[in-house]
Scaffold this motif. Sequence first.
Motif, short mmCIF file in Angstrom:
data_model
loop_
_atom_site.label_atom_id
_atom_site.label_comp_id
_atom_site.label_asym_id
_atom_site.label_seq_id
_atom_site.Cartn_x
_atom_site.Cartn_y
_atom_site.Cartn_z
N ALA A 74 6.70 -0.38 -20.92
CA ALA A 74 7.23 -1.39 -21.83
C ALA A 74 8.60 -0.98 -22.36
O ALA A 74 9.51 -1.82 -22.50
N ASP A 75 8.78 0.31 -22.66
CA ASP A 75 10.07 0.80 -23.12
C ASP A 75 11.13 0.66 -22.04
O ASP A 75 12.28 0.27 -22.31
N ILE A 76 10.75 0.99 -20.81
CA ILE A 76 11.69 0.88 -19.68
C ILE A 76 12.09 -0.57 -19.47
O ILE A 76 13.28 -0.89 -19.31
N ASP A 77 11.10 -1.47 -19.48
CA ASP A 77 11.40 -2.89 -19.27
C ASP A 77 12.27 -3.44 -20.40
O ASP A 77 13.16 -4.28 -20.17
N ARG A 78 12.06 -2.97 -21.62
CA ARG A 78 12.85 -3.46 -22.76
C ARG A 78 14.32 -3.06 -22.62
O ARG A 78 15.22 -3.88 -22.84
N LEU A 79 14.56 -1.81 -22.22
CA LEU A 79 15.94 -1.36 -22.03
C LEU A 79 16.60 -2.05 -20.84
O LEU A 79 17.79 -2.39 -20.88
N LYS A 80 15.84 -2.24 -19.77
CA LYS A 80 16.40 -2.96 -18.61
C LYS A 80 16.82 -4.37 -19.01
O LYS A 80 17.88 -4.86 -18.61
N SER A 81 16.01 -5.01 -19.81
CA SER A 81 16.34 -6.36 -20.26
C SER A 81 17.54 -6.35 -21.20
O SER A 81 18.40 -7.24 -21.15
N LEU A 82 17.65 -5.31 -22.04
CA LEU A 82 18.76 -5.21 -22.99
C LEU A 82 20.09 -5.11 -22.28
O LEU A 82 21.08 -5.73 -22.69
N TYR A 83 20.13 -4.32 -21.20
CA TYR A 83 21.39 -4.11 -20.46
C TYR A 83 21.50 -5.00 -19.23
O TYR A 83 22.41 -4.83 -18.42
N GLY A 84 20.58 -5.94 -19.06
CA GLY A 84 20.66 -6.88 -17.96
C GLY A 84 20.34 -6.30 -16.61
O GLY A 84 20.68 -6.89 -15.58
N LEU A 85 19.68 -5.15 -16.58
CA LEU A 85 19.38 -4.49 -15.31
C LEU A 85 18.10 -5.01 -14.67
O LEU A 85 17.70 -4.53 -13.60
N ASP A 86 17.43 -5.95 -15.32
CA ASP A 86 16.22 -6.54 -14.76
C ASP A 86 16.52 -7.71 -13.83
O ASP A 86 15.62 -8.25 -13.19
N LYS A 87 17.79 -8.10 -13.73
CA LYS A 87 18.20 -9.21 -12.88
C LYS A 87 18.69 -8.68 -11.54
O LYS A 87 18.91 -7.48 -11.36
N SER A 88 18.90 -9.57 -10.59
CA SER A 88 19.42 -9.18 -9.29
C SER A 88 20.87 -8.71 -9.44
O SER A 88 21.55 -9.02 -10.43
N ILE A 89 21.34 -7.97 -8.43
CA ILE A 89 22.70 -7.43 -8.50
C ILE A 89 23.73 -8.55 -8.56
O ILE A 89 24.72 -8.46 -9.31
N VAL A 90 23.52 -9.61 -7.79
CA VAL A 90 24.47 -10.72 -7.81
C VAL A 90 24.50 -11.37 -9.18
O VAL A 90 25.58 -11.69 -9.71
N GLU A 91 23.34 -11.57 -9.79
CA GLU A 91 23.31 -12.15 -11.14
C GLU A 91 23.99 -11.24 -12.14
O GLU A 91 24.73 -11.69 -13.03
N GLN A 92 23.75 -9.93 -12.02
CA GLN A 92 24.41 -8.98 -12.91
C GLN A 92 25.93 -9.06 -12.78
O GLN A 92 26.66 -9.02 -13.79
N PHE A 93 26.40 -9.18 -11.54
CA PHE A 93 27.85 -9.24 -11.33
C PHE A 93 28.44 -10.50 -11.94
O PHE A 93 29.50 -10.45 -12.58
N VAL A 94 27.78 -11.64 -11.73
CA VAL A 94 28.29 -12.90 -12.27
C VAL A 94 28.36 -12.84 -13.79
O VAL A 94 29.34 -13.25 -14.41
N ILE A 95 27.30 -12.29 -14.42
CA ILE A 95 27.28 -12.17 -15.88
C ILE A 95 28.39 -11.23 -16.36
O ILE A 95 29.10 -11.51 -17.33
N TRP A 96 28.53 -10.09 -15.64
CA TRP A 96 29.53 -9.11 -16.06
C TRP A 96 30.94 -9.64 -15.90
O TRP A 96 31.76 -9.52 -16.82
N ILE A 97 31.26 -10.26 -14.76
CA ILE A 97 32.61 -10.74 -14.51
C ILE A 97 32.95 -11.88 -15.46
O ILE A 97 34.10 -12.04 -15.89
N GLY A 98 31.93 -12.68 -15.81
CA GLY A 98 32.16 -13.73 -16.80
C GLY A 98 32.50 -13.16 -18.16
O GLY A 98 33.36 -13.68 -18.88
N GLY A 99 31.84 -12.06 -18.53
CA GLY A 99 32.17 -11.40 -19.79
C GLY A 99 33.55 -10.77 -19.76
O GLY A 99 34.29 -10.82 -20.76
N VAL A 100 33.93 -10.17 -18.63
CA VAL A 100 35.23 -9.53 -18.50
C VAL A 100 36.36 -10.55 -18.69
O VAL A 100 37.36 -10.28 -19.35
N VAL A 101 36.19 -11.73 -18.11
CA VAL A 101 37.19 -12.78 -18.25
C VAL A 101 37.39 -13.14 -19.72
O VAL A 101 38.51 -13.45 -20.16
#
Length: 336
Positions: free
Chosen positions: A48-75
Amino acid sequence: MLILRRTLKRLATTFVTLLGAAVIVFFVIRVVPGNPIAMMLPPGASEADIDRLKSLYGLDKSIVEQFVIWIGGVVQGDFGNSISLRQPVLDLVLGRLPATLELSIMALVIAVFIGGVLALTGTRFRHSKVEAAIDVTNGVALSIPDFLWGLVLVLLFGVLVPIFHISGRISPSLDFDFLTSFYLFESVLRLRFDIWADIVSHMFMPAVALAIPLAAIIAQLLKQSLKETMHLDYVTLARTKGYAENHVITREALPNAILPTLTLVGVQFTFLIGGTVIIERLFSYEGLGNMAIDAVINRDLPLIQGIVILFALIFTGVNLIVDLAYAFLNPRLRHG
């Protein structure tokens, strides 16, 4: 119009370069073995602790989803939060960037001064033992990497003859409230030359270690350009008028021979900034390169991404300025 078209073309190339750097760094660092979440949690942490941190940093999503979220934030100027330091990545990066820029600029000034003196001296005493000695010196300077020069300087001026500081950016005993992170420039503007001298004492050896290989490159290129220029008609005419050799070299040959060197200096400045990574670690200098190594060790993915993007932005920005400056200074390119 020619310069405008060239500017628009370089801006488009810069955008593509930055996007490529973002894609590469995002996907490559996720292929490297290591789990940043596992490094944050103590032994025996629950799923549960691992899943909570993964969700906090967005690491529970697919790599493509992570990239889209990250690049959107960078912009939007949001580079995320550092996993290891628990602070916004942009604040951390911008807080360390001034230290690296000051070190790089100081190294560039030293390199230009040493390289220019060697090139002018080699040209003045061409076809002599002095020129041969300068060529040998350049060869030695180029054959030894900057971090080894750093070790040599530490042994010479930090251990055997302790003149300069070998670690840190400023002495902890000094009580001075800086308003910015540009310590070197701020101390001069506020006329605190005692603080400035202490900062320079900390920066001198890492700056010289970075400057030595670049000085050799500058000396070689500028000396070769001067030697080619010395045979041109207007230089011969200056000699015919009775001007001294030093005047001929500095006033007639140098202004025309220096253009390729200026272009090289601008391009090499970007590599100089990248070379600060190991030097900053060696001298425990509190710059961006030192932070980059800590981020890699801790598998701090958001911080690594932010640092790489900033380096890429600096590289492309400097190259853009150099390219446009060369087009402006070169009449053949300026007028097509």
